[in-house]
Design an enzyme around this catalytic site. Structure first.
Site: not given
Ligand code: HEM
Ligand code: NAG
Ligand code: NAG
Ligand code: NAG
Ligand code: NAG
Ligand code: NAG
Ligand code: NAG
Length: 322
Positions: A64, A68-69, A72, A74, A76, A78, A96, A195-196, A240
């Site tokens: 993640r 997030h890098d 925002v 690119g 980089d 940041s 963040n 999100h797996t 998941d």
């Molecule tokens: C499609 C739009 C996306 C939305 C709306 C979204 C939103 C979120 C939110 C709300 C969380 C939980 C944050 C929290 O409650 O602290 C999360 C966790 C996560 N996101 Fe996304 N996300 C998206 C796409 C992505 C993408 C593209 C990736 C990586 C390629 C990603 C990787 C992750 C991972 C791995 C977690 C779990 C992180 C952890 O357990 O520390 N997400 N995301």
């Protein structure tokens, strides 16, 4: 002797010419560190393996961080700059703060990489490699990471507030959001498969489990036990629930039974002929299709607005500019 020196001179001119071309059209390359830091990739991989072994969620967190890098301004690094008395960066931005984690692990990796080759490997490249190595450490497929990113000398909290998608978005908003970043709808679905892995806080899914109708009622009831309607904002649940520390296609299978945790997750599958339904079904029945599409989309994500050549810098400490 004379002919040797002619050859050397030709080689020199040839190389200078290539360097000039390189600077003008600097692109990432997979062998960027092969002579300047041949042990960079193995050093990062070992450190990621150790961090994931210590805490399996860390693989999710590192994946993640790269996302997030990149979204925002690119890829980089940041996101890694700490706030100071006269500088506000991205760590404290809404998406963040109190949510993104793994900064200490990046510091550990960076210091190990600095020990093998000081001042050579960027923090932005470390994030890209660590994301890939995390996926692999948790059972996903590998891909070749393109390298040669440089680190920003600044960061933008306001950009971080608007360039990371919110879990409240509906399908058309998600499609538009990713399209504005250069991604197809297919790539949106593939990337969402991240999100797996990992966990979300109660505050990110509370409305869904109390007020939405497209959620499996058994799941909603069970989640409510650890996510009250008031309080407990930071209580965690897996994105998941089938296999939160294995990179697989179970996330997509859960969507078929209305068991997506976030509002935005379930938007990808309605069961009523939504535009992304068939792709979710197809990933649910074929992990290899998902893995291939995910890997390709990650390479594309890692290419977003990168700094190359002489732009930016190679930070010695990922938390601050040189
Ligand atoms: C499609 C739009 C996306 C939305 C709306 C979204 C939103 C979120 C939110 C709300 C969380 C939980 C944050 C929290 O409650 O602290 C999360 C966790 C996560 N996101 Fe996304 N996300 C998206 C796409 C992505 C993408 C593209 C990736 C990586 C390629 C990603 C990787 C992750 C991972 C791995 C977690 C779990 C992180 C952890 O357990 O520390 N997400 N995301
Ligand atoms: C291992 O993980 C725990 C959290 O589970 C963390 O507090 C600790 O700092 C980690 N140790 C190392 C060496 O990364
Ligand atoms: C910001 O503060 C740092 C010390 O924290 C100082 O070194 C730097 O010069 C300051 N920069 C500006 C632009 O005021
Ligand atoms: C998605 O959200 C936008 C903004 O709130 C709204 O205009 C649109 O009608 C919504 N689309 C669907 C299909 O619900
Ligand atoms: C659910 O909806 C009701 C009525 O709109 C609202 O008062 C309540 O705050 C919502 N609850 C959650 C947890 O979003
Ligand atoms: C709800 O989830 C359970 C457990 O995964 C599943 O057996 C059931 O079919 C789901 N219900 C619906 C309506 O999808
Ligand atoms: C990366 O970006 C550069 C410059 O925008 C482009 O030429 C190249 O095709 C991109 N590569 C990938 C894999 O997206």
């Amino acid at each position: 002797m004379a002919s040797t020196s002619k050859i050397s001179s030709f080689k020199l001119q040839c190389c200078m010419f290539l360097v000039l071309i390189g600077a003008a059209t600097a692109q990432l390359s997979s062998n960027f560190y092969s002579s300047s830091c041949p042990n960079a990739l193995s050093t990062i991989q070992s450190a990621v393996q150790a961090a994931v072994k210590n805490e399996s969620r860390m693989g999710a967190s590192l994946l993640r961080l790269h996302f997030h890098d990149c979204f925002v301004n690119g890829c980089d690094a940041s996101i890694l700059l700490d706030d100071t008395a006269n500088f506000t960066g991205e760590k404290t931005a809404g998406p963040n703060a109190n949510s993104v984690r793994g900064y200490d692990v990046i510091d550990t990796i960076k210091s190990q990489v600095e020990n093998v080759c000081a001042g050579v490997v960027s923090c932005a490249d470390i994030l890209a490699v660590a994301a890939r190595d995390s996926v692999v450490a948790l059972g996903g497929q590998s891909w070749t990471v393109q390298l040669g990113r440089r680190d920003s000398t600044t960061a933008s909290q306001s950009a971080a507030n608007v360039n990371v998608p919110a879990p409240t978005l509906n399908l058309s908003q998600l499609i538009t959001f990713f399209s504005n970043k250069g991604f197809t709808t297919q790539e949106l679905v593939a990337l969402s498969g991240a999100h797996t892995l990992g966990q979300a806080r109660c505050t990110s899914f509370r409305t869904r489990i109390y007020n939405e109708t497209n959620i499996n009622s058994t799941l909603a009831t069970s989640l409510q036990a650890n996510c009250p309607s008031n309080g407990g904002d930071n209580n965690l649940s897996p994105l998941d629930k089938t296999s939160p520390t294995t990179f697989d296609n179970a996330y997509f299978t859960l969507l078929l039974s209305q068991e997506g945790l976030l509002h935005s997750d379930q938007q990808l599958f309605s069961g009523n002929g939504g535009t992304t339904d068939s792709q979710v079904s197809s990933y649910s029945s074929s992990s290899s299709t998902f893995f291939t599409d995910f890997a390709n989309a990650m390479v594309k994500m890692g290419n977003m607005s990168v700094l190359t050549g002489t732009s930016g810098e190679i930070r010695t400490n990922c938390r601050k500019t040189n």
